[in-house]
Design a protein around this motif. Sequence first.
Motif, short mmCIF file in Angstrom:
data_model
loop_
_atom_site.label_atom_id
_atom_site.label_comp_id
_atom_site.label_asym_id
_atom_site.label_seq_id
_atom_site.Cartn_x
_atom_site.Cartn_y
_atom_site.Cartn_z
N VAL A 3 5.56 -7.93 -6.39
CA VAL A 3 6.18 -8.03 -5.35
C VAL A 3 7.19 -7.03 -5.13
N VAL A 4 7.78 -6.83 -3.93
CA VAL A 4 8.76 -6.06 -3.56
C VAL A 4 9.70 -6.75 -2.68
N TRP A 5 10.92 -6.78 -3.06
CA TRP A 5 12.02 -7.14 -2.05
C TRP A 5 12.67 -5.91 -1.39
N ALA A 6 12.69 -5.78 0.00
CA ALA A 6 13.46 -4.61 0.44
C ALA A 6 14.80 -4.59 0.52
N SER A 7 15.53 -5.87 0.03
CA SER A 7 16.81 -5.59 -0.23
C SER A 7 17.06 -7.14 -1.03
N ALA A 8 18.26 -7.28 -1.69
CA ALA A 8 18.95 -8.36 -2.15
C ALA A 8 18.82 -9.86 -1.13
N ILE B 64 2.71 -6.99 -3.14
CA ILE B 64 2.12 -5.66 -2.81
C ILE B 64 0.74 -5.88 -2.35
N ASP B 65 0.03 -6.66 -2.76
CA ASP B 65 -1.39 -6.83 -2.35
C ASP B 65 -1.40 -7.20 -0.77
N SER B 66 -0.41 -7.94 -0.07
CA SER B 66 -0.45 -8.00 1.38
C SER B 66 0.10 -6.64 1.95
N LEU B 67 1.10 -5.87 1.37
CA LEU B 67 1.31 -4.52 2.11
C LEU B 67 -0.08 -3.66 2.13
N LEU B 68 -0.58 -3.57 0.90
CA LEU B 68 -1.81 -2.82 0.93
C LEU B 68 -2.98 -3.11 2.18
N THR B 69 -3.00 -4.68 2.22
CA THR B 69 -4.08 -5.03 2.97
C THR B 69 -3.68 -4.71 4.47
N ILE C 80 1.68 3.92 -6.06
CA ILE C 80 1.53 3.36 -4.45
C ILE C 80 2.65 4.13 -3.84
N THR C 81 2.25 4.97 -2.74
CA THR C 81 3.37 5.64 -2.13
C THR C 81 3.65 4.72 -0.73
N PRO C 82 4.95 4.73 -0.33
CA PRO C 82 5.34 4.02 0.63
C PRO C 82 4.95 4.07 1.84
N PRO C 83 5.01 3.05 2.82
CA PRO C 83 4.68 3.57 4.34
C PRO C 83 5.74 4.66 4.94
N PRO C 84 5.15 5.25 5.99
CA PRO C 84 3.92 4.88 6.79
C PRO C 84 2.71 5.53 6.20
N GLY C 85 2.71 6.50 5.15
CA GLY C 85 1.35 6.96 4.67
C GLY C 85 1.09 6.49 3.23
N VAL C 86 0.84 5.21 3.28
CA VAL C 86 0.36 4.34 2.07
C VAL C 86 -0.76 4.96 1.48
N THR C 87 -0.63 5.38 0.09
CA THR C 87 -1.66 5.97 -0.76
C THR C 87 -1.70 5.10 -2.08
N VAL C 88 -2.70 4.95 -2.53
CA VAL C 88 -3.06 4.34 -3.86
C VAL C 88 -3.59 5.47 -4.79
N THR C 89 -3.15 6.03 -6.03
CA THR C 89 -3.57 6.63 -7.14
C THR C 89 -3.68 6.09 -8.31
#
Length: 329
Positions: free
Chosen positions: A211-216, A223-228, A265-274
């Motif tokens: 998971v990721v928290w954008a802030s506290a 992260i699965d939902s972000l990739l979807t 995984i690079t962040p939006p807007p250009g999401v990539t998975v290496t």
Amino acid sequence: MRCHLPLSASLISLALCATAQAQITYTIEELSLLPGSAEAQVNAVNASGAAVGGTKPASGSYSSALWPAASGTATSLATTIGRPTTVANAINGSGHIVLQALANGATDLTAHLWNGSTLTNLGKFGTGVPGFSGLGSIATAMNDSGQVVGRAWNSPTDTGTYRAFSWQGGVLTDLGLAGGCDTSEAYDVNSTGQIIGRVVGGACGAVSSAVVWASAASAAVTIDSLLTTAGIPRPIGVRFATGISDSGALRVQETANSRGRCLIITPPPGVTVTELGWIGTDAQFLTNCSPGKINNLGEAVATQAGASDDLDLLWSGGTLHELNTLLDA
């Protein structure tokens, strides 16, 4: 990446040669042990070269240590702060350190911040006396703004359930859960306050989700939902997130057939998975990849585990290297 080395510890520093195609070269600086110790563990190093971790005797417990920049001589943090400690887990650019120490009048270890002159107990969660009934807390990372993240237990007896926290300016924040899980922990925080970690247990079962928290103050997002959402789902599922750069690049692991794969995984807007892949072709080295941290150059470290040996890896410039092959003579 954590190193358990007998008799001495080594801090590896990276230098990039100023050539058309940079050649990676490592030099090794030997770090001393605290008196009476036989083993060292180095957990973090800041941009100035100061390192923290701990040392221990042949039989006994770890005590936190600081190796100042440009010096391989260990300093006992327990002696400096005047209180029993275990290992120190992080140091930021200001030289502030997070470690585990016994709280005043208590027998349990909690996360503390040492700023060079003052020791601050970051506290813990609980349902009895507010903030003091849980078993303790562990700090795992800190940014240059002094924001600390980690995990804290919210029960005086249950060691299996804990919650991710963020601490800053004297405020301990429960980062919450996602998807009906009952346990969470935070592994890293970047300069903008983005936090990564995982959730597990409860309705989520024994399989964790990164998971990721954008802030506290933000809710946990898998992260699965972000990739979807980005149109590049990973059917296997991303299970752990261990590092995040200031730009938001993520260091994660997915698991397939009991084998861990390391991804960036690079962040939006250009999401990539290496997918980093593996070193070698021998099946004994292709059992599991455990991700480490990622820096602001996009370089990442990992450990490739095998049936009889482990390999420490570096991802740099789009190439995966075995660190042993990059050591100077």
